[in-house]
Design a protein around this motif. Structure first.
Motif, PDB file in Angstrom:
ATOM      1  N   UNK A 270       0.594  -1.743  -0.149  1.00  0.00           N
ATOM      2  CA  UNK A 270       0.314   0.152   0.228  1.00  0.00           C
ATOM      3  C   UNK A 270       0.332   1.335  -0.577  1.00  0.00           C
ATOM      4  N   UNK A 271       2.234   0.978   1.075  1.00  0.00           N
ATOM      5  CA  UNK A 271       2.894   1.952  -0.041  1.00  0.00           C
ATOM      6  C   UNK A 271       2.679   3.112   1.923  1.00  0.00           C
ATOM      7  N   UNK A 272       2.242   2.269   2.558  1.00  0.00           N
ATOM      8  CA  UNK A 272       2.320   2.884   3.755  1.00  0.00           C
ATOM      9  C   UNK A 272       3.619   2.522   4.690  1.00  0.00           C
ATOM     10  N   UNK A 273       4.022   3.182   5.777  1.00  0.00           N
ATOM     11  CA  UNK A 273       5.302   3.950   6.729  1.00  0.00           C
ATOM     12  C   UNK A 273       4.637   1.894   7.278  1.00  0.00           C
ATOM     13  N   UNK A 274       5.946   0.843   7.260  1.00  0.00           N
ATOM     14  CA  UNK A 274       6.303   0.796   8.249  1.00  0.00           C
ATOM     15  C   UNK A 274       5.031  -0.598   9.073  1.00  0.00           C
ATOM     16  N   UNK A 275       5.384   0.643   9.609  1.00  0.00           N
ATOM     17  CA  UNK A 275       5.413   0.433  10.917  1.00  0.00           C
ATOM     18  C   UNK A 275       3.441   0.499  11.427  1.00  0.00           C
ATOM     19  N   UNK A 276       2.737   0.756  10.751  1.00  0.00           N
ATOM     20  CA  UNK A 276       1.342   0.577  10.937  1.00  0.00           C
ATOM     21  C   UNK A 276       0.220  -0.338  11.025  1.00  0.00           C
ATOM     22  N   UNK A 277      -0.163  -0.674  11.665  1.00  0.00           N
ATOM     23  CA  UNK A 277      -1.325  -1.213  12.210  1.00  0.00           C
ATOM     24  C   UNK A 277      -2.887  -0.765  12.218  1.00  0.00           C
ATOM     25  N   UNK A 278      -3.445  -1.732  11.542  1.00  0.00           N
ATOM     26  CA  UNK A 278      -5.386  -1.389  11.201  1.00  0.00           C
ATOM     27  C   UNK A 278      -5.894  -2.410  11.907  1.00  0.00           C
ATOM     28  N   UNK A 279      -7.509  -1.727  12.475  1.00  0.00           N
ATOM     29  CA  UNK A 279      -8.018  -2.811  12.403  1.00  0.00           C
ATOM     30  C   UNK A 279      -9.150  -2.800  11.314  1.00  0.00           C
ATOM     31  N   UNK A 280      -9.705  -4.311  11.216  1.00  0.00           N
ATOM     32  CA  UNK A 280      -9.886  -4.945   9.906  1.00  0.00           C
ATOM     33  C   UNK A 280     -10.998  -5.013   9.860  1.00  0.00           C
ATOM     34  N   UNK A 281     -11.728  -5.556   8.687  1.00  0.00           N
ATOM     35  CA  UNK A 281     -13.052  -6.473   8.275  1.00  0.00           C
ATOM     36  C   UNK A 281     -13.178  -7.234   8.888  1.00  0.00           C
TER      37      UNK A 281
END
Length: 726
Positions: free
Chosen positions: A470-481
């Motif tokens: 996604x070309x986002x910073x490697x440290x990003x984390x998310x909540x998912x569907x």
């Protein structure tokens, strides 16, 4: 009839029961206080059932300055109040003005309040062995000091507790639990350990005890003693309850602030790791795909190749257009030349403009055609890369969901093993079980924790890969569907797997539909077609080279008086400024054989490309059929593993209860537990394998449900239905 009489009896009994007005002193207007009221109400109803009394909470007092005495004085003014429950973590020292005709209960104590407790004051407490709770801190690298914060304990008990605590290599500070003390521990980079019923302090503590079960136990004891007090039965004024269960939590946010992270040994003693709620942004699958289609670096690179090819076509095509060039010829005359004349200049510069126009060139025509095919191939490569990017993003997203589902199962398994370990320890202490059960369960708990750590590591690895896509910073984390939210996105899983089986006529029709669609939609095959067309045009151009000339028209405008040894019109016959025009025809008659051999080489390349196309078609058809077979298999296995998982869980519940009651062995329990874990994991894996098979089948077919318009979805389903109806 009997039921009716019983109901009438209960009705009459409740009608004549004496109402007991109860007052409650609470910490503040928080959700924690409201929960405490509900629990107290529930416990009072249970413990007074079958008596002549009906307790009712009629007045509440919320503390504003932590002074419990203010609450007691306020509730004492109400003559109807019969009992007072002090459900606060404020200091319990120096309380007075207790009326003899009222019942007072302080159920949230730690440490004996002493022997001067009034008869109508019910004080419930636990004595703490901090050594038991703090030993895991020895395993934390760099920790030399721990702040322990406790409420409802007087100063002398705090001092005694500090003196009786001895953790080798760790300085233990025992303090009153306040927000200021917890924040001070964060500033000092010292881990804090909170023992408090106040839920609002928990977010500021590094770790502490979960006292939720303890809270209900204390309120049950308090309401029971109130019932004894009212029914003239013996009431224990001071009640010591068992030490709180070793149920330790960790706040990961505080761990990050003080830069002290738990290792695996410390984690074995944790019941939960608290993370801030809603700390991570929600990333839906469609948002992830859209982000990748606009920002994926590999895709952007392929898109740029289209622009390069576009300009290459322009460059080649421009060779057909008029060309204008400025020229200058300089010449110097050697004085040894026979043309040399003494007294005349020995050098000259002649200048002219040259205008040329290609009238016909098969080579240029072929180059333009080939470059246009190359441009189309790059467009096809971009479409193929889009499909690949969608597939990689979606499959990675689904893999993360699968791992998170596995993590939830592993965490549940870990909790079950920990609870069973507590049962085994109790059984051993009372002589109902052996020490070998304890050791075996301790080993299983450690193994379960290791499995959790492994899954968490894999989740992190997959998130890093997703961020890269996604070309986002490697440290990003998310909540998912959730899986249920994803399922409606995909067309093929339900429509292909629900009604058809291996070898059926409809299944064969579906196979034909999928293979034909994949061959038609394949961008890779279209690129191969363009390469073949390019080679065919190259061969045609090569064959024409000795028969079709290259024709060029040119015109030169001369102006020779820039520098001349003779001056203007020095020849006396013609001006120095004039035009010259003509047509150039070039036709190679004998080329030394390179035209012939070049043609043979191109023919050989064409043959290789045709074989490559046939091989690619066969390979694509094979992959489509294999993936479709996997999809059908996954569909069946998703259904069957659900049955196996449900049965295994029911069996585990039975065996767990039997082991808790001491009527079955630990071996039977562990066998049931391992089987349940295995079956649950299998079901989760097959569920997500079904989605992954669908993703791969759509990738091979050349259409993605995630980017289709509703009209496209309808057309695809209509084509499928028409294929089945034929």
């Amino acid at each position: 009839m009997g039921k009716i009489l019983f109901l009438l009896f209960i009705f009459n009994f409740s009608l004549f029961a004496k109402t007991l007005d109860v007052g409650v002193i609470l910490e503040n207007h928080s959700q924690c206080s409201e929960t405490a009221l509900e629990i107290l109400k529930d416990e009072l109803n249970k413990n007074f059932a079958g008596t002549n009394f009906s307790p009712k909470i009629t007045e509440k007092f919320y503390l504003t300055n932590h002074n419990i005495q203010d609450g007691i004085n306020k509730l004492n003014k109400n003559p109807k109040i019969d009992g007072v429950f002090i459900l606060t973590c404020a200091p319990l020292e120096n309380i007075s003005n207790l009326q003899q005709n009222k019942f007072y209960s302080m159920p949230l104590g730690f440490g004996d309040k002493g022997n001067n407790t009034p008869k109508n004051l019910n004080y419930i407490y636990s004595n703490l062995d901090l050594n038991n709770y703090l030993m895991p801190f020895k395993e934390l690298t760099g920790v030399t000091e721990v702040d322990v914060l406790i409420s409802n304990m007087n100063s002398s008990n705090l001092k005694k507790l500090a003196q009786s605590t001895n953790v080798p290599g760790i300085k233990v500070n025992v303090l009153k639990s306040t927000k200021e003390n917890l924040l001070n521990a964060i500033d000092k980079k010292v881990p804090s350990f909170l023992i408090d019923f106040n839920e609002e302090l928990k977010p500021y503590a590094y770790s502490g005890l979960n006292l939720n079960k303890e809270f209900r136990k204390r309120l049950r004891a308090a309401s029971l003693n109130y019932m004894f007090f009212k029914t003239k039965k013996d009431m224990s004024t001071i009640v010591e309850v068992n030490a709180p269960i070793k149920d330790i939590y960790l706040n990961s946010e505080v761990a990050t602030k003080i830069d002290i992270y738990p290792n695996l040994i410390f984690l074995q003693d944790l019941s939960q790791v608290n993370t801030p709620e809603m700390a991570n942004p929600k990333l839906t699958l469609k948002n992830a795909v859209n982000r990748a289609l606009n920002s994926n670096l590999d895709l952007l690179q392929v898109r740029q190749n289209i622009m390069t090819s576009y300009y290459n076509v322009k460059v080649t095509n421009s060779k057909r257009l008029p060309q204008l060039s400025a020229n200058a010829d300089y010449s110097a005359l050697d004085d040894r030349s026979p043309n040399f004349k003494q007294g005349y200049p020995t050098n000259s510069v002649a200048s002219y403009l040259q205008l040329s126009q290609v009238i016909f060139s098969d080579q240029i025509n072929a180059s333009v055609y080939i470059d246009k095919l190359s441009l189309d191939s790059n467009r096809k490569a971009f479409e193929q890369q889009k499909l690949a990017t969608i597939y990689y993003v979606a499959s990675t997203y689904v893999n993360i969901l699968q791992l998170k589902a596995q993590l939830a199962i592993q965490a549940s398994n870990y909790d079950l093993l920990r609870e069973t370990l507590n049962v085994a320890k109790i059984n051993y202490n009372v002589g109902a079980g052996g020490l070998q059960d304890v050791y075996r369960l301790q080993s299983n708990v450690a193994g379960a924790l290791s499995d959790i750590s492994s899954v968490k590591g894999e989740i992190r690895s997959q998130e890093i890969y997703l961020n890269n896509l996604l070309n986002y910073p490697e440290g990003n984390t998310y909540t998912y569907e959730t899986l249920d939210e994803l399922a409606p996105y995909f067309l093929l899983s339900e429509n292909l797997g629900k009604n058809f089986t291996f070898g059926s006529e409809k299944s064969k029709k579906i196979e034909s539909f999928l293979v034909n669609g994949a061959l038609t939609n394949s961008n890779s095959l279209k690129q191969l077609d363009n390469t073949i067309k390019s080679k065919e045009r190259e061969l045609t151009s090569n064959n024409r080279e000795r028969f079709i000339p290259t024709i060029t028209a040119s015109g030169n405008y001369y102006k020779n008086n820039v520098v001349t040894p003779w001056g203007k019109n020095s020849n006396g016959d013609f001006p120095d400024e004039y035009w010259q025009a003509g047509i150039n025809v070039s036709l190679p008659l004998i080329s030394g054989g390179e035209i012939y051999y070049n043609g043979q080489a191109i023919k050989s390349e064409l043959k290789a490309l045709e074989f490559n196309k046939l091989s690619s078609q066969n390979q694509l058809a094979q992959e489509v059929l294999q993936t479709y077979t996997n999809l059908l298999t996954n569909f069946v296995q998703s259904y069957t593993t659900k049955i196996s998982s449900d049965v295994a869980k029911k069996n585990l519940d039975i065996v767990t209860n039997l082991y808790t009651e001491g009527t079955t062995t630990l071996t039977d329990f562990l066998s049931a537990q391992n089987n349940t874990l295995s079956q649950e994991l299998n079901h989760v894996i097959e569920n997500f394998n079904l989605i992954n098979s669908t993703l791969k089948l759509e990738y091979l077919y050349g259409k993605s449900s995630l980017t289709m318009e509703p009209s496209e979805r309808k057309v695809l389903l209509l084509k499928l239905q028409q294929e089945l109806d034929n």
